[in-house]
Write a protein that holds these residues in place. Structure first.
Motif, PDB file in Angstrom:
ATOM      1  N   THR A 575       0.851  -1.192   0.000  1.00 15.40           N
ATOM      2  CA  THR A 575       0.000   0.000   0.000  1.00 15.40           C
ATOM      3  C   THR A 575       0.885   1.240   0.000  1.00 15.40           C
ATOM      4  O   THR A 575       1.777   1.383   0.832  1.00 15.40           O
ATOM      5  CB  THR A 575      -0.909   0.022   1.238  1.00 15.40           C
ATOM      6  N   LEU A 576       0.652   2.150  -0.954  1.00 18.31           N
ATOM      7  CA  LEU A 576       1.495   3.340  -1.063  1.00 18.31           C
ATOM      8  C   LEU A 576       0.979   4.457  -0.170  1.00 18.31           C
ATOM      9  O   LEU A 576      -0.216   4.768  -0.163  1.00 18.31           O
ATOM     10  CB  LEU A 576       1.535   3.840  -2.513  1.00 18.31           C
ATOM     11  N   GLY A 577       1.883   5.039   0.592  1.00 22.05           N
ATOM     12  CA  GLY A 577       1.574   6.206   1.406  1.00 22.05           C
ATOM     13  C   GLY A 577       2.515   7.343   1.056  1.00 22.05           C
ATOM     14  O   GLY A 577       3.571   7.137   0.447  1.00 22.05           O
ATOM     15  N   LEU A 599       6.017   5.895  -0.420  1.00 19.42           N
ATOM     16  CA  LEU A 599       6.660   4.680   0.071  1.00 19.42           C
ATOM     17  C   LEU A 599       5.628   3.579   0.278  1.00 19.42           C
ATOM     18  O   LEU A 599       4.516   3.859   0.737  1.00 19.42           O
ATOM     19  CB  LEU A 599       7.381   4.956   1.402  1.00 19.42           C
ATOM     20  N   PRO A 600       5.966   2.334  -0.028  1.00 17.43           N
ATOM     21  CA  PRO A 600       5.024   1.227   0.176  1.00 17.43           C
ATOM     22  C   PRO A 600       5.124   0.644   1.576  1.00 17.43           C
ATOM     23  O   PRO A 600       6.206   0.576   2.176  1.00 17.43           O
ATOM     24  CB  PRO A 600       5.467   0.203  -0.868  1.00 17.43           C
ATOM     25  N   VAL A 601       3.991   0.196   2.110  1.00 16.72           N
ATOM     26  CA  VAL A 601       3.972  -0.530   3.376  1.00 16.72           C
ATOM     27  C   VAL A 601       4.683  -1.868   3.179  1.00 16.72           C
ATOM     28  O   VAL A 601       4.539  -2.518   2.143  1.00 16.72           O
ATOM     29  CB  VAL A 601       2.526  -0.748   3.857  1.00 16.72           C
ATOM     30  N   MET A 622       3.675  -0.738  15.681  1.00 17.38           N
ATOM     31  CA  MET A 622       4.519  -0.142  14.656  1.00 17.38           C
ATOM     32  C   MET A 622       4.319  -0.870  13.333  1.00 17.38           C
ATOM     33  O   MET A 622       3.844  -1.998  13.295  1.00 17.38           O
ATOM     34  CB  MET A 622       6.002  -0.231  15.053  1.00 17.38           C
ATOM     35  N   PHE A 623       4.696  -0.226  12.240  1.00 11.93           N
ATOM     36  CA  PHE A 623       4.793  -0.882  10.943  1.00 11.93           C
ATOM     37  C   PHE A 623       5.932  -0.232  10.169  1.00 11.93           C
ATOM     38  O   PHE A 623       6.401   0.848  10.521  1.00 11.93           O
ATOM     39  CB  PHE A 623       3.471  -0.803  10.156  1.00 11.93           C
ATOM     40  N   CYS A 624       6.379  -0.917   9.122  1.00 13.52           N
ATOM     41  CA  CYS A 624       7.484  -0.426   8.296  1.00 13.52           C
ATOM     42  C   CYS A 624       6.967   0.026   6.934  1.00 13.52           C
ATOM     43  O   CYS A 624       5.947  -0.463   6.440  1.00 13.52           O
ATOM     44  CB  CYS A 624       8.531  -1.517   8.083  1.00 13.52           C
ATOM     45  N   ALA A 625       7.728   0.932   6.325  1.00 19.60           N
ATOM     46  CA  ALA A 625       7.467   1.346   4.950  1.00 19.60           C
ATOM     47  C   ALA A 625       8.794   1.690   4.301  1.00 19.60           C
ATOM     48  O   ALA A 625       9.724   2.149   4.959  1.00 19.60           O
ATOM     49  CB  ALA A 625       6.511   2.542   4.901  1.00 19.60           C
ATOM     50  N   GLY A 626       8.880   1.466   2.995  1.00 22.02           N
ATOM     51  CA  GLY A 626      10.099   1.775   2.254  1.00 22.02           C
ATOM     52  C   GLY A 626      10.357   0.724   1.198  1.00 22.02           C
ATOM     53  O   GLY A 626       9.567  -0.201   0.997  1.00 22.02           O
ATOM     54  N   ASP A 633      13.532   7.471   1.608  1.00 19.40           N
ATOM     55  CA  ASP A 633      13.211   7.165   2.994  1.00 19.40           C
ATOM     56  C   ASP A 633      12.981   8.476   3.725  1.00 19.40           C
ATOM     57  O   ASP A 633      13.226   9.563   3.197  1.00 19.40           O
ATOM     58  CB  ASP A 633      14.370   6.387   3.636  1.00 19.40           C
ATOM     59  N   THR A 634      12.463   8.362   4.950  1.00 22.48           N
ATOM     60  CA  THR A 634      12.397   9.523   5.824  1.00 22.48           C
ATOM     61  C   THR A 634      13.735   9.664   6.550  1.00 22.48           C
ATOM     62  O   THR A 634      14.455   8.692   6.746  1.00 22.48           O
ATOM     63  CB  THR A 634      11.265   9.359   6.845  1.00 22.48           C
ATOM     64  N   CYS A 635      14.074  10.903   6.954  1.00 19.57           N
ATOM     65  CA  CYS A 635      15.376  11.200   7.540  1.00 19.57           C
ATOM     66  C   CYS A 635      15.183  12.049   8.789  1.00 19.57           C
ATOM     67  O   CYS A 635      14.070  12.526   9.073  1.00 19.57           O
ATOM     68  CB  CYS A 635      16.260  11.944   6.531  1.00 19.57           C
ATOM     69  N   PRO A 636      16.256  12.267   9.573  1.00 19.94           N
ATOM     70  CA  PRO A 636      16.139  13.135  10.748  1.00 19.94           C
ATOM     71  C   PRO A 636      15.523  14.478  10.385  1.00 19.94           C
ATOM     72  O   PRO A 636      15.913  15.123   9.424  1.00 19.94           O
ATOM     73  CB  PRO A 636      17.598  13.281  11.198  1.00 19.94           C
TER      74      PRO A 636
END
Length: 693
Positions: A575-577, A599-601, A622-626, A633-636
């Motif tokens: 699933t794309l978010g 990013l996909p789940v 929690m869940f992961c995406a990428g 990806d997400t970053c600081p």
């Protein structure tokens, strides 16, 4: 991933000596040792004398940004013949968007491009594969499928088939060596059952026939399923509910012949107080029998009080009297026949007590009531729908639809007689994301209105010496509340108990793309989840109550909360978010302008496996995406931002997750997925906090 292989072999021992010598030499080659049947997740290895492959999720439309690879290998000494039975990809100049690439070779050495294909929906598409098959120069082919970042519409993908041809000729046999170093013998003069029709009718393929040396197999066109007899194609039918006061339904593909071996059940249900009238069209053709009542194919009408039918033959049943507001229409076909089927129209009329009149619907501030139907009736069974005058607000509860009930009152399905109201609309970007979004490592710049719920949080942690300044992201839930991650808003102190930062040291900037924008609103309260654990970031969620309400408009709008999922995953894998933020990317530092990535789940098992052995704890909250290969990806600096997913039915975006944490590797590294807080786990806590304010 879709694939099927069959390694069946037949043979005799009499071979010509040159062919035998060649095969004996091949047996000595170390490179022909046992080969794995599967490689990494993105790659499937198909071996044997025939098989098939299909795009991801086929027959459903394939997902965006999904690469797949198939390595096809037939016995050494043979060649691979490949062709497509279905092809429907996004058309694009030079196939730069979605495409299928076919190359000769097994990927271990040099390869030769045999074809690059896309399009296919238009009959004259030059970039789609034609009827001609592709033939490899040796015993291996590589098929690669790639879909780009986004499609303006849905495309169904492809189905391809392959089989071994050629080989070293030895008398009546073609000879090769399989990956297990055993001989493979196939008849040199094979009977093509698909072309010659040398098959009894009961064994012939209903739709598509695929020949290979020594046999054949059947498959179906898209929209059909192969029956257990492995030759008949049955329809994916039934399960529909018709709720309008008038309409029609028919056998699949009417007036073309209906599919075999199918069983369909459809529902017609109109409001209580109405009575259905069913009428079959004069053109009626359902297989029958001269001496038995509909033993093969039939139509039945089921009601709460009994069953009407079965109906078959060439004489239409015409008007079927039913004294009910709900029926089930059942259609059954067996494995033979070429009949064209039936079509049924239905209408509804008011039952005797339908003289009840609810009168004009009650006026609601900021909303108007529109009638669902042409006659603006206010009598029993009539429906009105309230719609807010201001597009920035939405009706509640539910869809704002009320029905005239038997007591003469307008009634909502869940809210009863409670009147609706207009609340700030959620999840509605003022500028939707572009339909064509290409891959850009690290994301791409957002445009005004893409993410109107995005806010910048500037935090000064005065508990540190010297005071620490940092920033993160959040999402507007209303004009007074912001959702974010607890680790963004907690004071960084030693100990297991998290303490929120002083609300006076939190600034919230909404409705902007540029983090250098001056101004902002201070926080009145900062609420960390009481079970937030700084050690492993479990329950990493927080709320901010603003001291001054944000002015909602095109630049600032709230995001929706997701529906509760219970024990189910946050969303299906792939699933794309969309995630937006001002986070630093590598050595470039934090950007001044808002950027985003899609990013996909990731499946929960893969998420946990990627962090196994590193002392990390991926909990059920929690869940992961990428992407497995990394790159985005997400970053600081992105922490606390929403992982937003659109509802396919309404188009509204909901905060499925919040940016929480990732491994120590550089963001965007291979198999280092971003970890997100599951927002649906905290809906009750969010509601209690807002109601207690």
């Amino acid at each position: 991933m879709h694939g099927r292989t069959d390694g069946r072999t037949n043979g005799r021992r009499n071979m010509r000596s040159p062919c035998l010598l060649m095969l004996l030499l091949l047996r000595l080659l170390p490179s022909l040792g046992p080969a794995p049947t599967a490689t990494a997740t993105e790659t499937t290895r198909l071996t044997g004398v025939f098989g098939s492959l299909a795009s991801p999720r086929f027959p459903a439309p394939y997902p965006d940004d999904t690469p797949r690879r198939w390595e096809l290998a037939v016995p050494v000494g043979f060649r691979v013949r490949l062709y497509f039975s279905h092809f429907d990809l996004e058309p694009c100049d030079s196939c730069q968007c979605d495409h299928v690439r076919v190359e000769a070779g097994d990927g271990s050495g040099g390869v030769a491009l045999l074809g690059l294909f896309c399009g296919g929906r238009e009959a004259e598409s030059e970039s789609a594969p034609g009827a001609e098959a592709l033939l490899s120069p040796a015993d291996a082919l590589v098929v690669t499928f790639s879909s780009d970042f986004s499609n303006p519409e849905e495309f169904s993908g492809f189905v391809a088939h392959f089989h071994a041809v050629g080989g070293c000729r030895a008398g009546r046999w073609d000879v090769g060596v399989n990956r297990g170093l055993t001989l493979v013998l196939l008849p040199s003069r094979d009977v093509d059952e698909c072309a010659d029709g040398d098959v009894e009718e009961d064994a012939a393929c209903d739709h598509l026939c695929h020949n290979y040396a020594g046999g054949f197999y059947c498959s179906c066109r898209r929209g059909y399923l192969l029956h257990a007899d492995n030759r008949t194609c049955k329809a994916e039918c039934g399960g529909r509910t018709f709720s309008e006061r008038a309409g029609w339904l028919s056998s699949p593909h009417f007036p073309s012949p209906y599919p075999k071996s199918s069983h369909c059940s459809d529902f017609i249900r109109v409001p209580e107080g109405l009575k259905l009238r069913l009428r079959f069209d004069p053109a009626f053709d359902v297989e029958d029998h001269p001496e038995a009542v509909c033993p093969y194919d039939y139509v039945k009408i089921r009601t709460a009080s009994g069953e009407l039918g079965p109906f078959c033959g060439r004489r239409s049943p015409g008007l079927v009297p039913v004294d009910a507001n709900a029926v089930v229409v059942v259609f059954h076909s067996d494995h033979l026949g070429e009949n064209t089927g039936w079509r049924l129209t239905y209408t509804s009329e008011e039952a005797p007590h339908a003289a009840v009149d609810c009168g004009a619907p009650t006026a609601v501030d900021g909303a108007r009531a529109t009638f669902v139907g042409r006659d603006n009736s206010t009598r029993f069974g009539a429906v009105v729908r309230y719609v807010c005058d201001d597009a920035r607000r939405q009706i509640g509860p539910g869809d704002g639809e009320y029905r005239c009930g038997p007591d003469g009152l307008w009634v909502h399905l869940t809210a009863g007689t409670q009147l609706p109201s207009c609340e700030p609309a959620c999840g509605r970007p003022s500028r939707p994301l572009a339909a064509r979004v290409k891959r850009v490592v690290g994301g791409r710049a957002a445009e005004a209105g893409n993410f109107p719920w995005q806010v910048l949080l500037s935090v000064e942690d005065s508990g540190r010496v010297p005071p620490e300044r940092r920033f993160g992201s959040g999402a507007l839930l209303s004009d007074a509340w912001v959702l974010s991650a607890a680790h963004v808003l907690s004071a960084r102190r030693r100990g297991a108990v998290a303490v929120p930062v002083d609300p006076r040291h939190v600034k919230v900037l909404a409705g902007t793309l540029d983090r250098r924008t001056e101004g902002g609103v201070s926080a009145a309260r900062v609420l960390l989840h009481p079970d937030f654990r700084p050690a492993d970031f479990d329950n990493d969620i927080a709320l901010v109550r603003l001291s001054v309400r944000v002015e909602l408009g095109a630049a600032a709008r709230p995001i929706c909360l997701p529906p509760p999922q219970g024990d189910a995953p946050a969303a299906p894998p792939d699933t794309l978010g969309a995630v937006a933020g001002w986070g630093a990317a590598g050595t470039e530092g934090a950007p001044d302008l808002l950027r985003f990535a899609r990013l996909p789940v990731v499946a929960q098992d893969e998420c946990r496996a990627s962090y196994a052995g590193g002392g990390y704890n991926v909990t059920d909250n929690m869940f992961c995406a990428g992407f497995r290969q990394g790159g985005r990806d997400t970053c600081p600096g992105d922490s606390g931002g929403a992982f937003a997913v659109p509802d396919p039915a309404t188009g509204r975006w909901a905060a499925l997750g919040l940016v929480s944490w990732a491994g120590p590797e550089e963001c965007g590294a291979r198999r280092v997925y971003g970890v997100y807080t599951r927002v649906d786990r905290y809906l009750d806590w969010i509601r209690r906090c807002q109601e207690a304010d």
